[in-house]
Design a protein around this motif. Structure first.
Motif, PDB file in Angstrom:
ATOM      1  N   ASN A  36      -0.537  -0.638   9.861  1.00  0.00           N
ATOM      2  CA  ASN A  36      -1.863   0.357   9.649  1.00  0.00           C
ATOM      3  C   ASN A  36      -1.265   1.832   9.370  1.00  0.00           C
ATOM      4  O   ASN A  36      -0.333   2.038  10.042  1.00  0.00           O
ATOM      5  CB  ASN A  36      -2.676   0.499  10.165  1.00  0.00           C
ATOM      6  N   GLU A  37      -2.071   2.613   8.608  1.00  0.00           N
ATOM      7  CA  GLU A  37      -1.858   3.957   8.593  1.00  0.00           C
ATOM      8  C   GLU A  37      -1.273   4.737  10.058  1.00  0.00           C
ATOM      9  O   GLU A  37      -0.858   5.717   9.844  1.00  0.00           O
ATOM     10  CB  GLU A  37      -2.819   4.693   7.655  1.00  0.00           C
ATOM     11  N   LYS A  45      -3.125  13.520   6.073  1.00  0.00           N
ATOM     12  CA  LYS A  45      -3.039  11.930   4.640  1.00  0.00           C
ATOM     13  C   LYS A  45      -2.843  12.824   2.776  1.00  0.00           C
ATOM     14  O   LYS A  45      -4.713  13.622   3.393  1.00  0.00           O
ATOM     15  CB  LYS A  45      -4.031  10.764   5.121  1.00  0.00           C
ATOM     16  N   LYS A  71       1.397   7.287  10.743  1.00  0.00           N
ATOM     17  CA  LYS A  71       0.958   8.909  11.003  1.00  0.00           C
ATOM     18  C   LYS A  71       2.080   9.313  12.335  1.00  0.00           C
ATOM     19  O   LYS A  71       2.572  10.125  12.672  1.00  0.00           O
ATOM     20  CB  LYS A  71       0.073   9.306  10.942  1.00  0.00           C
ATOM     21  N   VAL A  79       0.812   5.792   1.234  1.00  0.00           N
ATOM     22  CA  VAL A  79       0.203   6.521   1.612  1.00  0.00           C
ATOM     23  C   VAL A  79       1.183   7.819   1.815  1.00  0.00           C
ATOM     24  O   VAL A  79       2.050   7.756   1.867  1.00  0.00           O
ATOM     25  CB  VAL A  79      -0.315   6.471   3.390  1.00  0.00           C
ATOM     26  N   THR A 138       5.797   2.937   1.724  1.00  0.00           N
ATOM     27  CA  THR A 138       4.724   1.896   1.157  1.00  0.00           C
ATOM     28  C   THR A 138       4.828   1.145   2.010  1.00  0.00           C
ATOM     29  O   THR A 138       6.537   0.898   2.327  1.00  0.00           O
ATOM     30  CB  THR A 138       5.802   1.367   0.093  1.00  0.00           C
ATOM     31  N   SER A 152       6.398  10.032   2.140  1.00  0.00           N
ATOM     32  CA  SER A 152       5.841   9.107   1.117  1.00  0.00           C
ATOM     33  C   SER A 152       5.874   7.448   1.523  1.00  0.00           C
ATOM     34  O   SER A 152       7.050   7.134   2.688  1.00  0.00           O
ATOM     35  CB  SER A 152       5.906   8.364  -0.351  1.00  0.00           C
ATOM     36  N   GLU A 206      -5.697  12.584   0.227  1.00  0.00           N
ATOM     37  CA  GLU A 206      -6.046  11.743  -0.665  1.00  0.00           C
ATOM     38  C   GLU A 206      -6.079  11.631  -1.891  1.00  0.00           C
ATOM     39  O   GLU A 206      -6.643  12.255  -2.242  1.00  0.00           O
ATOM     40  CB  GLU A 206      -7.367  12.371   0.109  1.00  0.00           C
ATOM     41  N   PHE A 263       2.034  11.398   3.264  1.00  0.00           N
ATOM     42  CA  PHE A 263       1.608  12.803   4.270  1.00  0.00           C
ATOM     43  C   PHE A 263       2.052  14.353   3.602  1.00  0.00           C
ATOM     44  O   PHE A 263       2.993  14.286   3.836  1.00  0.00           O
ATOM     45  CB  PHE A 263       1.776  12.263   6.204  1.00  0.00           C
ATOM     46  N   GLN A 299       1.272  -1.441  -0.033  1.00  0.00           N
ATOM     47  CA  GLN A 299       0.437  -0.169   0.267  1.00  0.00           C
ATOM     48  C   GLN A 299       1.097   1.313  -0.252  1.00  0.00           C
ATOM     49  O   GLN A 299       1.941   0.510   0.199  1.00  0.00           O
ATOM     50  CB  GLN A 299      -0.595   0.179   1.567  1.00  0.00           C
TER      51      GLN A 299
END
Length: 141
Positions: free
Chosen positions: A93-94, A110, A98, A45, A86, A84, A112, A47, A43
């Motif tokens: 988890n996110e 985050k 964070k 994410v 991965t 960033s 979107e 920030f 995944q």
């Protein structure tokens, strides 16, 4: 009755030909390395940071994130104030990521991707996933 038999025969030949064509398509190109090794999906994410980080803080943050279990890679961009990451969703988890970013003197929000402007694919992702999964299942390489 003969007409119905002809229709059934034509439909079954058509379906068989389409299935055979899909099997050939699934085996046409070599599978990716991730498919060959059966790697877990990752995944992404991103920030946005509330303020720029110093070079030392950026390096420390990148090291801190990469030492986290489940994180495969991280990039800190102090100029654009983004981080960033991965990761494997089944290991971290996110929210944990964070919190890790916010241990430094910044607030993280985050990014979107769904809210971004620009062209979007008109085909639902579920359909694309179905075709890719079927292609993977019918690949004999």
């Amino acid at each position: 009755m003969k007409t119905l038999l002809k229709i059934v025969k034509a439909v079954s030949l058509t379906v068989g030909a389409l299935f055979l064509a899909f099997v050939v398509y699934a085996n046409w190109e070599e599978p990716s390395l991730a498919d060959k090794l059966n790697l877990k999906p990752i995944q992404l994410v991103v920030f946005n940071l509330s303020k720029p980080l110093s070079t030392t803080d950026s390096t420390s943050l990148a090291s801190s994130l990469e030492s986290t279990v489940g994180v495969t890679a991280s990039t800190v961009n102090p100029k654009n104030q983004t981080v960033s990451v991965t990761y494997h969703a089944d290991e971290v988890n996110e929210e944990t990521l964070k919190e890790k970013v916010e241990t430094f003197p910044v607030m993280a929000t985050k990014l979107e991707f769904s809210q971004m402007e620009g062209p979007k694919c008109p085909i639902p992702m579920g359909y694309i996933d179905f075709v890719l999964d079927a292609k993977k299942a019918l690949c004999f390489r």
